[in-house]
Scaffold this motif. Structure first.
Motif, PDB file in Angstrom:
ATOM      1  N   ILE A  84       5.770 -67.706  65.545  1.00 41.52           N
ATOM      2  CA  ILE A  84       4.360 -67.362  65.671  1.00 41.52           C
ATOM      3  C   ILE A  84       3.675 -68.602  66.244  1.00 41.52           C
ATOM      4  N   ALA A  85       3.062 -68.482  67.402  1.00 39.31           N
ATOM      5  CA  ALA A  85       2.539 -69.640  68.128  1.00 39.31           C
ATOM      6  C   ALA A  85       1.516 -70.439  67.330  1.00 39.31           C
ATOM      7  N   SER A  86       0.732 -69.789  66.489  1.00 39.67           N
ATOM      8  CA  SER A  86      -0.332 -70.486  65.765  1.00 39.67           C
ATOM      9  C   SER A  86       0.122 -71.097  64.448  1.00 39.67           C
ATOM     10  N   GLU A  87       1.414 -71.057  64.147  1.00 36.67           N
ATOM     11  CA  GLU A  87       1.883 -71.508  62.840  1.00 36.67           C
ATOM     12  C   GLU A  87       2.796 -72.727  62.919  1.00 36.67           C
ATOM     13  N   ASN A  88       2.494 -73.648  63.813  1.00 36.45           N
ATOM     14  CA  ASN A  88       3.156 -74.954  63.890  1.00 36.45           C
ATOM     15  C   ASN A  88       4.685 -74.901  63.868  1.00 36.45           C
ATOM     16  N   GLY A  89       5.253 -74.025  64.652  1.00 34.22           N
ATOM     17  CA  GLY A  89       6.703 -74.028  64.807  1.00 34.22           C
ATOM     18  C   GLY A  89       7.489 -73.297  63.747  1.00 34.22           C
ATOM     19  N   LYS A  90       6.842 -72.623  62.797  1.00 34.21           N
ATOM     20  CA  LYS A  90       7.578 -71.845  61.793  1.00 34.21           C
ATOM     21  C   LYS A  90       8.361 -70.745  62.497  1.00 34.21           C
ATOM     22  N   THR A  91       9.670 -70.688  62.249  1.00 25.39           N
ATOM     23  CA  THR A  91      10.508 -69.700  62.918  1.00 25.39           C
ATOM     24  C   THR A  91      11.203 -68.785  61.928  1.00 25.39           C
ATOM     25  N   THR A  92      11.557 -67.627  62.411  1.00 26.28           N
ATOM     26  CA  THR A  92      12.340 -66.641  61.669  1.00 26.28           C
ATOM     27  C   THR A  92      13.487 -66.219  62.569  1.00 26.28           C
ATOM     28  N   GLU A  93      14.655 -66.072  62.005  1.00 25.61           N
ATOM     29  CA  GLU A  93      15.821 -65.632  62.768  1.00 25.61           C
ATOM     30  C   GLU A  93      16.045 -64.143  62.546  1.00 25.61           C
ATOM     31  N   ALA A  94      16.438 -63.442  63.602  1.00 30.46           N
ATOM     32  CA  ALA A  94      16.781 -62.024  63.500  1.00 30.46           C
ATOM     33  C   ALA A  94      18.087 -61.786  64.241  1.00 30.46           C
ATOM     34  N   LYS A  95      19.022 -61.135  63.577  1.00 26.54           N
ATOM     35  CA  LYS A  95      20.280 -60.756  64.209  1.00 26.54           C
ATOM     36  C   LYS A  95      20.110 -59.344  64.756  1.00 26.54           C
ATOM     37  N   TYR A  96      20.594 -59.127  65.975  1.00 27.47           N
ATOM     38  CA  TYR A  96      20.402 -57.854  66.663  1.00 27.47           C
ATOM     39  C   TYR A  96      21.724 -57.386  67.241  1.00 27.47           C
ATOM     40  N   ASN A  97      22.079 -56.129  66.965  1.00 26.34           N
ATOM     41  CA  ASN A  97      23.328 -55.582  67.485  1.00 26.34           C
ATOM     42  C   ASN A  97      23.104 -54.332  68.335  1.00 26.34           C
ATOM     43  N   GLY A  98      21.897 -54.191  68.854  1.00 26.77           N
ATOM     44  CA  GLY A  98      21.597 -53.041  69.690  1.00 26.77           C
ATOM     45  C   GLY A  98      20.867 -51.930  68.969  1.00 26.77           C
ATOM     46  N   LYS A  99      20.771 -52.045  67.652  1.00 29.18           N
ATOM     47  CA  LYS A  99      20.062 -51.047  66.851  1.00 29.18           C
ATOM     48  C   LYS A  99      18.689 -51.593  66.457  1.00 29.18           C
ATOM     49  N   LYS A 100      17.794 -50.701  66.054  1.00 28.56           N
ATOM     50  CA  LYS A 100      16.435 -51.075  65.685  1.00 28.56           C
ATOM     51  C   LYS A 100      16.420 -52.092  64.540  1.00 28.56           C
ATOM     52  N   VAL A 101      15.578 -53.116  64.708  1.00 32.18           N
ATOM     53  CA  VAL A 101      15.395 -54.144  63.684  1.00 32.18           C
ATOM     54  C   VAL A 101      13.876 -54.334  63.505  1.00 32.18           C
ATOM     55  N   VAL A 102      13.437 -54.400  62.242  1.00 36.46           N
ATOM     56  CA  VAL A 102      12.033 -54.676  61.948  1.00 36.46           C
ATOM     57  C   VAL A 102      11.969 -56.004  61.211  1.00 36.46           C
ATOM     58  N   VAL A 103      11.153 -56.917  61.734  1.00 40.01           N
ATOM     59  CA  VAL A 103      11.013 -58.251  61.148  1.00 40.01           C
ATOM     60  C   VAL A 103       9.588 -58.419  60.668  1.00 40.01           C
ATOM     61  N   LYS A 104       9.423 -58.629  59.368  1.00 37.26           N
ATOM     62  CA  LYS A 104       8.119 -58.879  58.781  1.00 37.26           C
ATOM     63  C   LYS A 104       7.875 -60.385  58.826  1.00 37.26           C
ATOM     64  N   LEU A 105       6.729 -60.792  59.415  1.00 32.26           N
ATOM     65  CA  LEU A 105       6.468 -62.222  59.568  1.00 32.26           C
ATOM     66  C   LEU A 105       5.257 -62.646  58.757  1.00 32.26           C
TER      67      LEU A 105
END
Length: 105
Positions: A84-105
């Motif tokens: 999230i650009a406004s949050e000083n570099g806080k990152t979240t990782e998401a693994k994706y294998n071609g199926k739908k993924v929902v990431v709550k940030l």
């Protein structure tokens, strides 16, 4: 939404299993990542894939939709580093294998 679109060719992205996604909050957004082998004209034969990302600002949720299409040599799995650009570099990782993924940030 996309962060790693500094490449000159989709071949640069095709061999990289981790891609960065940078979200600028404040409104809903949508982005479609296009990939092909980066070296041939096979995209003209529908040999390419797309992955659509949808940001819901109110829910602070990134939905990565199922992959559409395929091509020879395609990475079947990806790791997305989401920032999230406004949050000083806080990152979240998401693994994706071609199926739908929902990431709550």
């Amino acid at each position: 939404i996309a962060d790693d679109v500094k490449t000159k060719s989709t071949a640069d992205v095709a061999n990289n299993t981790t891609l960065g996604i940078r979200i600028f909050p404040g409104a809903d957004a949508e982005y479609t990542l296009y990939e092909d082998d980066g070296t041939t004209l096979n995209y003209q034969k529908n040999e390419f894939s797309t992955i659509t990302f949808k940001w819901n600002d109110a829910k602070r949720e990134l939905t990565i939709l199922p992959r559409k299409g395929s091509f020879s040599g395609m990475q079947t799995t990806r790791n997305f580093t989401i920032t999230i650009a406004s949050e000083n570099g806080k990152t979240t990782e998401a693994k994706y294998n071609g199926k739908k993924v929902v990431v709550k940030l």
